[in-house]
Design a protein around this motif. Structure first.
Motif, PDB file in Angstrom:
ATOM      1  N   TYR A  80       0.823  -1.203   0.000  1.00 25.72           N
ATOM      2  CA  TYR A  80       0.000   0.000   0.000  1.00 25.72           C
ATOM      3  C   TYR A  80       0.861   1.259   0.000  1.00 25.72           C
ATOM      4  N   LEU A  81       0.276   2.329  -0.489  1.00 28.89           N
ATOM      5  CA  LEU A  81       0.884   3.652  -0.387  1.00 28.89           C
ATOM      6  C   LEU A  81      -0.201   4.609   0.092  1.00 28.89           C
ATOM      7  N   GLN A  82      -0.119   4.982   1.354  1.00 29.55           N
ATOM      8  CA  GLN A  82      -1.051   5.944   1.919  1.00 29.55           C
ATOM      9  C   GLN A  82      -0.494   7.336   1.694  1.00 29.55           C
ATOM     10  N   MET A  83      -1.271   8.168   1.022  1.00 30.30           N
ATOM     11  CA  MET A  83      -0.810   9.520   0.693  1.00 30.30           C
ATOM     12  C   MET A  83      -1.759  10.533   1.326  1.00 30.30           C
ATOM     13  N   ASN A  84      -1.202  11.410   2.145  1.00 30.79           N
ATOM     14  CA  ASN A  84      -1.980  12.445   2.828  1.00 30.79           C
ATOM     15  C   ASN A  84      -1.486  13.828   2.405  1.00 30.79           C
ATOM     16  N   SER A  85      -2.270  14.818   2.713  1.00 29.46           N
ATOM     17  CA  SER A  85      -1.906  16.212   2.402  1.00 29.46           C
ATOM     18  C   SER A  85      -1.435  16.345   0.954  1.00 29.46           C
ATOM     19  N   LEU A  86      -2.218  15.800   0.065  1.00 27.70           N
ATOM     20  CA  LEU A  86      -1.813  15.773  -1.342  1.00 27.70           C
ATOM     21  C   LEU A  86      -1.753  17.166  -1.945  1.00 27.70           C
ATOM     22  N   LYS A  87      -0.805  17.338  -2.854  1.00 25.77           N
ATOM     23  CA  LYS A  87      -0.575  18.611  -3.531  1.00 25.77           C
ATOM     24  C   LYS A  87      -0.764  18.424  -5.035  1.00 25.77           C
ATOM     25  N   PRO A  88      -1.076  19.483  -5.750  1.00 26.60           N
ATOM     26  CA  PRO A  88      -1.198  19.355  -7.213  1.00 26.60           C
ATOM     27  C   PRO A  88       0.053  18.760  -7.854  1.00 26.60           C
ATOM     28  N   GLU A  89       1.205  19.036  -7.290  1.00 23.49           N
ATOM     29  CA  GLU A  89       2.451  18.497  -7.859  1.00 23.49           C
ATOM     30  C   GLU A  89       2.614  16.997  -7.625  1.00 23.49           C
ATOM     31  N   ASP A  90       1.715  16.400  -6.870  1.00 20.35           N
ATOM     32  CA  ASP A  90       1.713  14.945  -6.707  1.00 20.35           C
ATOM     33  C   ASP A  90       0.981  14.260  -7.865  1.00 20.35           C
ATOM     34  N   THR A  91       0.377  15.042  -8.731  1.00 18.06           N
ATOM     35  CA  THR A  91      -0.329  14.474  -9.882  1.00 18.06           C
ATOM     36  C   THR A  91       0.633  13.707 -10.778  1.00 18.06           C
ATOM     37  N   ALA A  92       0.315  12.436 -11.023  1.00 15.06           N
ATOM     38  CA  ALA A  92       1.201  11.566 -11.799  1.00 15.06           C
ATOM     39  C   ALA A  92       0.539  10.203 -11.949  1.00 15.06           C
ATOM     40  N   VAL A  93       1.141   9.386 -12.793  1.00  5.52           N
ATOM     41  CA  VAL A  93       0.809   7.967 -12.815  1.00  5.52           C
ATOM     42  C   VAL A  93       1.733   7.295 -11.806  1.00  5.52           C
ATOM     43  N   TYR A  94       1.152   6.531 -10.904  1.00  4.33           N
ATOM     44  CA  TYR A  94       1.916   5.858  -9.854  1.00  4.33           C
ATOM     45  C   TYR A  94       2.081   4.386 -10.201  1.00  4.33           C
ATOM     46  N   TYR A  95       3.325   3.929 -10.093  1.00  8.20           N
ATOM     47  CA  TYR A  95       3.672   2.557 -10.450  1.00  8.20           C
ATOM     48  C   TYR A  95       4.206   1.799  -9.245  1.00  8.20           C
ATOM     49  N   CYS A  96       3.801   0.557  -9.166  1.00  3.84           N
ATOM     50  CA  CYS A  96       4.331  -0.362  -8.170  1.00  3.84           C
ATOM     51  C   CYS A  96       5.468  -1.148  -8.822  1.00  3.84           C
ATOM     52  N   ALA A  97       6.503  -1.492  -8.041  1.00  5.50           N
ATOM     53  CA  ALA A  97       7.644  -2.210  -8.592  1.00  5.50           C
ATOM     54  C   ALA A  97       8.200  -3.173  -7.564  1.00  5.50           C
ATOM     55  N   ALA A  98       8.921  -4.179  -8.053  1.00  2.35           N
ATOM     56  CA  ALA A  98       9.457  -5.207  -7.154  1.00  2.35           C
ATOM     57  C   ALA A  98      10.857  -5.627  -7.563  1.00  2.35           C
ATOM     58  N   HIS A  99      11.643  -6.001  -6.560  1.00  2.00           N
ATOM     59  CA  HIS A  99      12.972  -6.574  -6.792  1.00  2.00           C
ATOM     60  C   HIS A  99      13.318  -7.407  -5.559  1.00  2.00           C
ATOM     61  N   LEU A 100      14.075  -8.445  -5.739  1.00  2.95           N
ATOM     62  CA  LEU A 100      14.478  -9.271  -4.606  1.00  2.95           C
ATOM     63  C   LEU A 100      15.408  -8.506  -3.657  1.00  2.95           C
ATOM     64  N   SER A 101      16.087  -7.508  -4.163  1.00  2.00           N
ATOM     65  CA  SER A 101      17.040  -6.739  -3.354  1.00  2.00           C
ATOM     66  C   SER A 101      16.442  -5.383  -2.950  1.00  2.00           C
ATOM     67  N   TYR A 102      16.486  -5.081  -1.667  1.00  2.00           N
ATOM     68  CA  TYR A 102      16.000  -3.788  -1.159  1.00  2.00           C
ATOM     69  C   TYR A 102      16.820  -2.646  -1.743  1.00  2.00           C
ATOM     70  N   GLY A 103      18.090  -2.875  -1.918  1.00  2.00           N
ATOM     71  CA  GLY A 103      18.937  -1.843  -2.477  1.00  2.00           C
ATOM     72  C   GLY A 103      18.676  -1.599  -3.946  1.00  2.00           C
ATOM     73  N   ARG A 104      18.311  -2.637  -4.664  1.00  2.00           N
ATOM     74  CA  ARG A 104      18.102  -2.506  -6.103  1.00  2.00           C
ATOM     75  C   ARG A 104      16.705  -2.000  -6.455  1.00  2.00           C
ATOM     76  N   VAL A 105      15.721  -2.251  -5.602  1.00  2.00           N
ATOM     77  CA  VAL A 105      14.345  -1.874  -5.954  1.00  2.00           C
ATOM     78  C   VAL A 105      14.204  -0.369  -6.132  1.00  2.00           C
ATOM     79  N   VAL A 106      15.057   0.384  -5.471  1.00  2.00           N
ATOM     80  CA  VAL A 106      14.983   1.840  -5.557  1.00  2.00           C
ATOM     81  C   VAL A 106      15.434   2.337  -6.934  1.00  2.00           C
TER      82      VAL A 106
END
Length: 122
Positions: A80-106
């Protein structure tokens, strides 16, 4: 193969909240680090938040820190991604992503969802 499906996007007024969900099929997410990215029109895709496979580690972009919370429910195989206090600049397409490595997923996730549109009106 991990298939990711995002949901929960929509139109919200500035200051409002949304919770995005990323459900997986084909494989359990329990061993994957997960992340959310976003892409605004005419802009490059940017990192938003990440969570380790255990859920014990989280990491946020400075632009959303304090307003956004990433979490995961292993029983539901969902992130999940809980988003509060949203701003117009948060407007975008949001994508979920996965990787076995925490360092690589970023930086270089192996798997991506199709995205969900978030529009914040002023």
């Amino acid at each position: 193969q991990v298939q990711l499906v995002e949901s929960g996007g929509g139109l919200v007024q500035a200051g409002g909240s949304l919770r995005l969900s990323c459900a997986a099929s084909g494989r359990t997410l329990s061993t994957y680090a997960m992340a959310w990215f976003r892409q605004a029109p005419g802009m490059e895709r940017e990192f938003v938040a990440a969570i380790s496979s255990s859920g014990g580690g989280t990491y946020y972009a400075d632009s959303v820190k304090g307003r956004v919370t990433i979490s995961r429910d292993k029983a539901k195989n969902t992130v999940y991604l809980q988003m509060n206090s949203l701003k117009p600049e948060d407007t975008a397409v949001y994508y979920c992503a996965a990787h076995l490595s925490y360092g690589r997923v970023v930086r270089t996730p192996d798997y991506w969802g199709q995205g969900t549109q978030v529009t914040v009106s002023s």
